[in-house]
Each structure stands twice: as C-alpha cells, then as structure tokens.
Scaffold this active site. Structure first.
Site, PDB file in Angstrom:
ATOM      1  N   SER A 243       0.855  -1.192   0.000  1.00  0.00           N
ATOM      2  CA  SER A 243       0.000   0.000   0.000  1.00  0.00           C
ATOM      3  C   SER A 243       0.883   1.231   0.000  1.00  0.00           C
ATOM      4  O   SER A 243       2.104   1.127  -0.006  1.00  0.00           O
ATOM      5  CB  SER A 243      -0.888   0.007   1.244  1.00  0.00           C
ATOM      6  OG  SER A 243      -0.096   0.342   2.367  1.00  0.00           O
ATOM      7  N   LYS A 244       0.232   2.375   0.023  1.00  0.00           N
ATOM      8  CA  LYS A 244       0.984   3.638  -0.030  1.00  0.00           C
ATOM      9  C   LYS A 244       1.992   3.753   1.114  1.00  0.00           C
ATOM     10  O   LYS A 244       3.013   4.416   0.986  1.00  0.00           O
ATOM     11  CB  LYS A 244       0.010   4.822   0.019  1.00  0.00           C
ATOM     12  CG  LYS A 244      -0.906   4.859  -1.182  1.00  0.00           C
ATOM     13  CD  LYS A 244      -1.062   6.256  -1.738  1.00  0.00           C
ATOM     14  CE  LYS A 244      -1.684   6.244  -3.119  1.00  0.00           C
ATOM     15  NZ  LYS A 244      -3.051   5.681  -3.134  1.00  0.00           N
ATOM     16  N   ARG A 245       1.674   3.084   2.192  1.00  0.00           N
ATOM     17  CA  ARG A 245       2.588   3.125   3.330  1.00  0.00           C
ATOM     18  C   ARG A 245       3.995   2.673   2.945  1.00  0.00           C
ATOM     19  O   ARG A 245       4.975   3.023   3.584  1.00  0.00           O
ATOM     20  CB  ARG A 245       2.105   2.185   4.435  1.00  0.00           C
ATOM     21  CG  ARG A 245       0.983   2.687   5.286  1.00  0.00           C
ATOM     22  CD  ARG A 245       0.668   1.687   6.381  1.00  0.00           C
ATOM     23  NE  ARG A 245       0.209   0.404   5.847  1.00  0.00           N
ATOM     24  CZ  ARG A 245       0.889  -0.710   5.895  1.00  0.00           C
ATOM     25  NH1 ARG A 245       2.063  -0.749   6.486  1.00  0.00           N
ATOM     26  NH2 ARG A 245       0.411  -1.821   5.371  1.00  0.00           N
TER      27      ARG A 245
END
Ligand code: GLU
Length: 465
Positions: A243-245
C-alpha cells in the site's frame, strides 16, 4: 486462435507496482504467442477517474516500454455500445427491469439478516413463467438486472489458481444498468472482453469474485469464455499488503527514485513467476520464457534489496550515452549544467560501478560540474599547511605533465615523495580540493577526466584562501 490480452486499469490513481506487473504479464503473454496486447481504460467511475490518472498510466506504460497494439480504449466512449447490449438482453429475456426501491431493499436486507441469511436480491421483479409481476410503480426509474442462473455451479480452470467453482445460488441477479441507464462495472468488462476478442484475462486476484458473474454474463451473450489467470497479490517487504505506506508504489516514483525501467521490469517478472533459478534476464528472454504455468498461486513478497541489486546491475550494463542523458537531466533539475564540463560519459564511467541508482550517480558526478566548496570540517582536517604546500607543488608538476592518468598518478606520487608525505596525505587533500570529498575513485582517473584547466582552476581557488 490468436492470443489477445488486455490491461484494463481504472484511472483512479497512479500506475502502481501491482498494476504494472499485471500489465507486464499480459503484455508478455501476447508477445510470447505472437498475439495482440490491448490497453483499455476503465473510467466509468466518474467520481474517482481523473485525466491525470489516465496520463500517469500512459506515462508508466511508456516508461516501462509496454507498448499496446490496440487502444487505448476508453469505456466512457463506449456507452452507446453498452446500452445497445443491455437493450438486446432485455429483448432476449436475459435481463429485466427491477423497480425495487432503496427502502424495499433495506427491508429485504434487514429481514434476511434477521434470519441469518446472506443478503441478496430476492428476484421479485424477475419474470418467470406463471408469475404475475406487479404494475411498474409510477415515477421510479428502474435498474436493469441480469437473470443469473438459479442453480448449478459456475466454474473455470484458473491458469494460476486451478479450478474455482461458485454455486449460482450465491450470486443474485446483479444490476447491469443503474436507474440513470449507466452500465455497471462487471457488465462493461464483459462487453469489452467480448468485443475486443480477449482470449486470456490476466488480472489481479481481487477480481476472482467478479469472474463467476462475468462468466454467466458471457454465457447469456453466447460469447466464448476466455481463459482466466488471477495473479496473487504483492506483499510489501514487511509481509503486509502493498500500500501507499510502503513508499514508492507508483511506477513513476521508481523513475524519480533513479531506477532503470529494465531493472523494474526484470524485478516484476520475478515477482510471482519463475524460470528455474534465473534472476537476471532482459525482456526478450522473458517473453521467450513466459508462461502461465510458472506463476505462483501464493502471494509474492516485495524485496527492495533485490530490486536495488538488479538496478545496480543494469546501471553497470547500460549504454554510457543513455546514462549520461538521464544523469544530465537529473542535474539540470538541480540547475547544474553538464555541457560545459568534463565529458559526462567519462565521469559516469568512473562512478557507475558503485551507484545503486541514478540519483546516487547524479550525486556522485555533481561535484565535477558545480563549484566545490569543502566544508569547514574537511578543510580543517585535510587542507593543513603541509597538505596545501604539497598541493602547490603538485600544481607545478601538473603544469608540465601530459594529461594522462599514468603520468598524473606519477606526479602525485613524486610530489608526495618530495614532500616527505605518504601518497594518501596528498591524494586525500587533492580530492577535498577538487571534489569537496575525501573519497573518490582512483585519483589519477579523476584528474584525467576532470581535465587540466578545471583541476588548475580548483587547486588555485583552494590555495588562494
Ligand atoms: N479495472 C480493473 C482494475 O483496475 C481491472 C479489470 C479487469 O482486469 O478485468 O482493477
């Protein structure tokens, strides 16, 4: 049968690494079989689709070199076609108007939940022989529902996951057109796959639950069912869903971060697919090898270290002229011009062995093109009076020295000997003076590439202070 594959991104964000892998596998499969690779933009979610996201997808595909043979097709431009197919299904009896209001659906759901049943549409507007439908209520814009088969199973041999079966009772009569007439997601995908003659649907396994609905629709349209290959998801380095994390999830972010597209492609090719122990291969080789049988059904875990290793490998292999063009544009962004300086390809040749990415390479060559001011700390440590005396002597030696690495190295050695210093006691201050850094590749090579005038100028400037 000519293989026809498609990549069908929804332009609601950037082309992320999972999408890029789907695109790569679809592309490679078409190439492998002399087929056709189609790009289709699924932009019917008007609230979330943006032109910027479309552009980001096109940019990402172009950067990776995944050229499509047909398209891009935009679903929003195909509305008339979807409406035509819906009209045909209504006429054929494989779809019907449903006037159930939102309130009624909420009541239905509440009742089903109270009975601990799975919420599903109960088919109250579905025409059946002997069933008398109520008169359509006035002023209600009906949705169109698909007549899903009521019994039996729908199944397919997934090329990655093996046989998958769904019982039709699990699937209700899903909506194919909303009250305002706009077609829904699963319906558009099916019409497009039929019209575009898709033979192999390669996509993320987040679509497995859509596939039985899509197959039933295909049957209703009397269209051939393509082969399906559902790719398992990609996990981040930490084993969590990507994910963007995880930072650089957009493909163009990799470009910005100094990765070469061939490194990213080679890395993605190995993310869930294998050919024995082969790790390093180009796209020609990949296309020659690629098959659906060697895609793993389990999730693939991202490994940044391996990507970095491949990137360093491809930087060592790349054409110097190409690296120079890339590095020059990275330096231009920092307002550093390279045209008037030492030959960039030669400077890069000195540094590329140790560069992990193109930004590091740009950092490394930067001092050759910009005014160098060593930090006060470095000055104090390395530009001592005895070092400066040696540099001054060295300047005299350089004046009469042919500008070749061997002779230049000799001059440094000789100066050190004359000054009663060890070689590094001259070479390190020299590096600080020329590059503002205590380390560099072999000093003779640095001197040669930097050139007589620039070396003289930098030494004079340092010694003048
Ligand atoms: N538009 C879908 C997505 O971006 C892909 C649909 C498909 O491949 O069938 O996830």
């Amino acid at each position: 049968m000519k293989v026809r594959t498609r990549f069908a991104p929804s332009p609601t964000g950037f082309l992320h690494i999972g999408g890029a892998r789907t695109a790569l596998f679809s592309w490679a499969y078409a190439r492998r079989h002399g087929g056709v690779f189609i790009l289709r933009v699924e932009d019917t979610d008007v609230a979330r689709s943006t032109p910027a996201a479309v552009q980001a997808i096109l940019d990402g595909m172009q950067w990776l070199g995944l050229a499509h043979d047909e398209g891009p097709f935009y679903q929003m431009q195909r509305m008339e076609r979807y409406k035509e197919v819906i009209a045909g299904m209504l006429a054929a009896g494989s779809a019907y108007y449903c006037y159930t209001s939102k309130d009624e659906l909420d009541q239905l759901r509440a009742a089903q939940e109270a009975r601990k049943e799975k919420p599903r549409y109960d088919g109250r507007w579905r025409p059946e022989s002997g069933k008398i439908l109520p008169a359509p209520p006035a002023g209600v814009a009906p949705v169109v529902r698909f007549c899903n088969p009521v019994d039996g199973v729908v199944s397919w041999d997934d090329q990655v996951k093996g046989r998958i079966e769904f019982a039709n009772v699990e699937l209700d009569d899903f909506i194919i057109a909303r009250g305002d007439g706009t077609p829904t997601y699963n319906f558009c995908v099916v019409v497009d796959d039929v019209d575009m003659g898709i033979t192999h649907v390669i996509r993320g396994d987040d679509h497995v639950n859509n596939t039985p609905r899509q197959i039933n629709l295909l049957h209703a349209l009397q269209a051939p069912v393509p082969h399906y290959a559902h790719l398992s998801m990609i996990l981040g380095d930490d084993g969590q869903k990507l994910s963007k994390r995880h930072g650089a999830v957009s493909v163009m972010q990799y470009h910005e971060d100094g990765y070469l597209p061939e490194a990213v492609l080679n890395y993605l090719a190995r993310l869930g697919w294998s050919h024995g122990d082969d790790e390093v291969f180009d796209m020609n080789q990949f296309v020659a090898w690629f098959d659906l049988n060697h895609i793993t059904a389990s999730a693939a875990q991202f490994n940044t270290e391996k990507l970095n290793w491949l990137n360093a490998h491809y930087i060592r292999q790349a054409d110097l002229s190409r690296l120079a063009a890339d590095v020059a544009s990275r330096l231009a962004v920092r307002d550093v011009a390279t045209v008037a300086g030492p030959d960039l390809e030669r400077v890069i040749a000195l540094y590329r062995e140790r560069a992990g990415n193109l930004n590091e390479l740009a950092d490394a060559v930067h001092p050759f093109y910009a005014m160098v001011t060593p930090s006060a700390e470095l000055r104090e440590q390395h530009l001592t009076p005895s070092a400066c005396a040696a540099l001054a002597a060295l300047q005299d030696h350089f004046a009469g020295c042919p500008w070749q690495a061997a002779e230049l190295g000799q001059a440094v050695k000789q100066t050190a000997a004359e000054q009663g210093l060890k070689m590094p006691q001259v070479a390190i201050p020299l590096r600080v003076a020329l590059l503002g850094l205590p380390q560099s590749p072999a000093i003779d090579a640095v001197l040669e590439v930097m050139g007589r005038e620039r070396v003289a100028e930098r030494l004079s400037r340092i010694l003048a202070v």
